[in-house]
Structures are given as structure tokens and as C-alpha cells.
Design a protein around this motif. Structure first.
Motif, PDB file in Angstrom:
ATOM      1  N   LEU A  25      13.029   1.422   4.988  1.00 18.04           N
ATOM      2  CA  LEU A  25      12.102   0.380   5.423  1.00 18.04           C
ATOM      3  C   LEU A  25      11.851  -0.526   4.230  1.00 18.04           C
ATOM      4  O   LEU A  25      11.380  -0.069   3.184  1.00 18.04           O
ATOM      5  CB  LEU A  25      10.787   0.989   5.916  1.00 18.04           C
ATOM      6  CG  LEU A  25       9.705   0.010   6.345  1.00 18.04           C
ATOM      7  CD1 LEU A  25      10.134  -0.763   7.600  1.00 18.04           C
ATOM      8  CD2 LEU A  25       8.394   0.733   6.598  1.00 18.04           C
ATOM      9  N   ASP A  26      12.207  -1.808   4.383  1.00 17.05           N
ATOM     10  CA  ASP A  26      11.984  -2.755   3.292  1.00 17.05           C
ATOM     11  C   ASP A  26      10.512  -3.140   3.259  1.00 17.05           C
ATOM     12  O   ASP A  26       9.886  -3.357   4.295  1.00 17.05           O
ATOM     13  CB  ASP A  26      12.858  -4.002   3.467  1.00 17.05           C
ATOM     14  CG  ASP A  26      14.340  -3.690   3.313  1.00 17.05           C
ATOM     15  OD1 ASP A  26      14.659  -2.797   2.500  1.00 17.05           O
ATOM     16  OD2 ASP A  26      15.160  -4.302   3.999  1.00 17.05           O
ATOM     17  N   ASP A  31       2.786  -7.213  -6.250  1.00 14.94           N
ATOM     18  CA  ASP A  31       3.333  -8.139  -7.234  1.00 14.94           C
ATOM     19  C   ASP A  31       4.397  -9.061  -6.649  1.00 14.94           C
ATOM     20  O   ASP A  31       4.991  -9.870  -7.347  1.00 14.94           O
ATOM     21  CB  ASP A  31       3.899  -7.362  -8.424  1.00 14.94           C
ATOM     22  CG  ASP A  31       4.990  -6.377  -8.017  1.00 14.94           C
ATOM     23  OD1 ASP A  31       5.337  -6.313  -6.814  1.00 14.94           O
ATOM     24  OD2 ASP A  31       5.489  -5.661  -8.904  1.00 14.94           O
ATOM     25  N   GLY A  32       4.663  -8.935  -5.349  1.00 11.92           N
ATOM     26  CA  GLY A  32       5.643  -9.786  -4.684  1.00 11.92           C
ATOM     27  C   GLY A  32       7.068  -9.272  -4.763  1.00 11.92           C
ATOM     28  O   GLY A  32       7.981  -9.887  -4.198  1.00 11.92           O
ATOM     29  N   LYS A  33       7.297  -8.142  -5.422  1.00 16.10           N
ATOM     30  CA  LYS A  33       8.643  -7.584  -5.547  1.00 16.10           C
ATOM     31  C   LYS A  33       8.994  -6.779  -4.304  1.00 16.10           C
ATOM     32  O   LYS A  33       8.155  -6.067  -3.754  1.00 16.10           O
ATOM     33  CB  LYS A  33       8.748  -6.701  -6.786  1.00 16.10           C
ATOM     34  CG  LYS A  33       8.634  -7.475  -8.090  1.00 16.10           C
ATOM     35  CD  LYS A  33       8.823  -6.557  -9.264  1.00 16.10           C
ATOM     36  CE  LYS A  33       8.720  -7.337 -10.567  1.00 16.10           C
ATOM     37  NZ  LYS A  33       8.830  -6.465 -11.745  1.00 16.10           N
ATOM     38  N   ASN A  34      10.257  -6.886  -3.910  1.00 12.06           N
ATOM     39  CA  ASN A  34      10.746  -6.132  -2.753  1.00 12.06           C
ATOM     40  C   ASN A  34      11.217  -4.748  -3.193  1.00 12.06           C
ATOM     41  O   ASN A  34      11.778  -4.591  -4.281  1.00 12.06           O
ATOM     42  CB  ASN A  34      11.905  -6.873  -2.084  1.00 12.06           C
ATOM     43  CG  ASN A  34      11.461  -8.173  -1.456  1.00 12.06           C
ATOM     44  OD1 ASN A  34      10.316  -8.303  -1.031  1.00 12.06           O
ATOM     45  ND2 ASN A  34      12.356  -9.146  -1.412  1.00 12.06           N
ATOM     46  N   PHE A  35      10.988  -3.776  -2.341  1.00 10.52           N
ATOM     47  CA  PHE A  35      11.466  -2.423  -2.602  1.00 10.52           C
ATOM     48  C   PHE A  35      11.684  -1.726  -1.262  1.00 10.52           C
ATOM     49  O   PHE A  35      11.223  -2.201  -0.217  1.00 10.52           O
ATOM     50  CB  PHE A  35      10.498  -1.639  -3.500  1.00 10.52           C
ATOM     51  CG  PHE A  35       9.140  -1.429  -2.898  1.00 10.52           C
ATOM     52  CD1 PHE A  35       8.837  -0.276  -2.195  1.00 10.52           C
ATOM     53  CD2 PHE A  35       8.155  -2.401  -3.038  1.00 10.52           C
ATOM     54  CE1 PHE A  35       7.588  -0.093  -1.635  1.00 10.52           C
ATOM     55  CE2 PHE A  35       6.895  -2.219  -2.490  1.00 10.52           C
ATOM     56  CZ  PHE A  35       6.602  -1.072  -1.783  1.00 10.52           C
TER      57      PHE A  35
END
Length: 202
Positions: A25-26, A31-35
Motif C-alpha cells: 500500500l503506497d 514530510d511529503g515523502k512516499n513510502f
């Protein structure tokens, strides 16, 4: 034991059969970073444990069958035990009843699972788990059960904390109380609760 994942998410895929989580699940952090996080594959997982017990009379070689806690109580009378042996077996039987895996899980709830120790905060995020996490959980259940058993056997020497009206000790119980030995730092200690009580009172 039925294990529901609830809202727990993992930072890496989990291949352990009890906690299996491979559904990606993306997500986006503060902080706006995708993980990517991983969700469990099943709504419910099951871990089954079977406690089995056996008593043996060393004097005559007669044993009970390897059986459940509920069935072993009746079988002990077929062992042809002395009064002291019977008191010992009955004491162990009563102690075992509160040490079985069911009681360990029931009394501790979700805290009985080692994996719950590493779940963080309100977001229920956990790092990945090893592939043998189910074995770690089963080993922990066994270890806690054995620790409870040891603690209750030692507590027997100090006597019950509450004696209900009509409770009587058999001669075997009295003999067993007199023979209690607890391993100390420098060997074994044998003590009389009555003697210690009299010393403290006088």
C-alpha cells in the motif's frame, strides 16, 4: 489462538505464516515523502497449541497416558501412589491448571505476543518480522507457562494466601509442606513456615 491484524501495518513484507503481510500500500508521510507499507494477507490467522501431560509413579513404573489437563486428573488415581506422592501429584495438577497455554494467553491478552512489543504508537506501524515469528510466539507461550508453573510450586511452600472455611490438609499435604526445598544461591534451603512465623511474631 485467533490472531486478527486489526490496523497493524508493516514497513517491509512479512513471510511468517502467522503474520503474513505482503499486500503493498503506497502512502505519504508527514514530510511529503512516499513510502510503501504492507498489509496482512488474511483477516484472521490461527495458532493452535496442545498442552499434554503425563504423571509416572517411579516406584512401580505405572504412568498415566499422555493426555489433556482435563483428563489427567482422574487417571492419577490408577498410579497406586503413597499419600505423599498423591499430595504431590494433586498439587502439581492444581498448579498446571493455571499454567496451560490457554491461561497464559487469556491472562495477558495481546501482550502475550512478542510481535506486539515492536508496534509503534497510534499509527500501528511495525518493522518487518522474521519468517519464524510464529515459533518465537510459541516458544514465548511455553516459557511463560513454565515460569508460572515454577512460581506456583515455590509459592506452595509458603502456604495459601486464603484458607476458606472447611479447608483441611491431608497427611500427605502436611508431609509435602515439611519437605519443601528451594534452591538458593549457595545450594538448597529448607524452611518451616510455622517456624519462620514464630520467629517473626516473637
Amino acid at each position: 489462538m485467533f490472531l486478527a491484524p486489526n490496523s497493524v501495518k508493516y514497513q517491509s513484507p512479512v513471510l511468517d505464516p502467522l503474520y503474513r503481510a505482503t499486500i503493498p500500500l503506497d502512502s505519504t508521510g508527514f514530510d511529503g515523502k512516499n513510502f510503501t507499507i504492507y498489509l496482512q494477507d488474511f483477516w484472521v490467522s490461527v495458532l493452535a497449541c496442545a498442552d499434554r501431560f503425563q504423571f509416572r509413579n517411579p516406584a512401580n513404573g505405572i504412568s498415566t497416558s499422555l493426555t489433556s489437563f482435563s483428563a489427567i486428573g482422574e487417571e492419577t488415581y490408577s498410579l497406586r501412589l503413597t499419600k505423599l506422592q498423591l499430595a504431590t501429584v494433586l498439587s502439581l495438577h492444581n498448579t498446571i491448571g493455571s499454567s496451560i497455554a490457554y491461561q497464559t494467553v487469556h491472562s495477558r491478552g495481546a501482550n502475550s505476543l512478542r510481535a506486539s512489543d515492536i508496534v509503534s504508537g497510534t499509527d500501528f506501524l511495525s518493522p518487518g518480522l522474521p519468517d519464524d515469528q510464529w515459533q518465537i510466539e510459541a516458544t514465548e507461550l511455553f516459557s511463560v507457562s513454565m515460569a508460572k508453573l515454577q512460581q506456583q510450586i515455590i509459592a506452595y511452600a509458603t502456604g495459601p494466601t486464603y484458607i476458606h472455611e472447611g479447608m483441611r490438609l491431608t497427611q500427605g499435604d502436611k508431609d509435602l509442606c515439611q519437605r519443601q526445598k528451594i534452591r538458593g544461591v549457595s545450594g538448597y534451603l529448607s524452611f518451616s513456615v510455622l517456624g519462620v512465623s514464630l520467629i517473626l511474631i516473637l
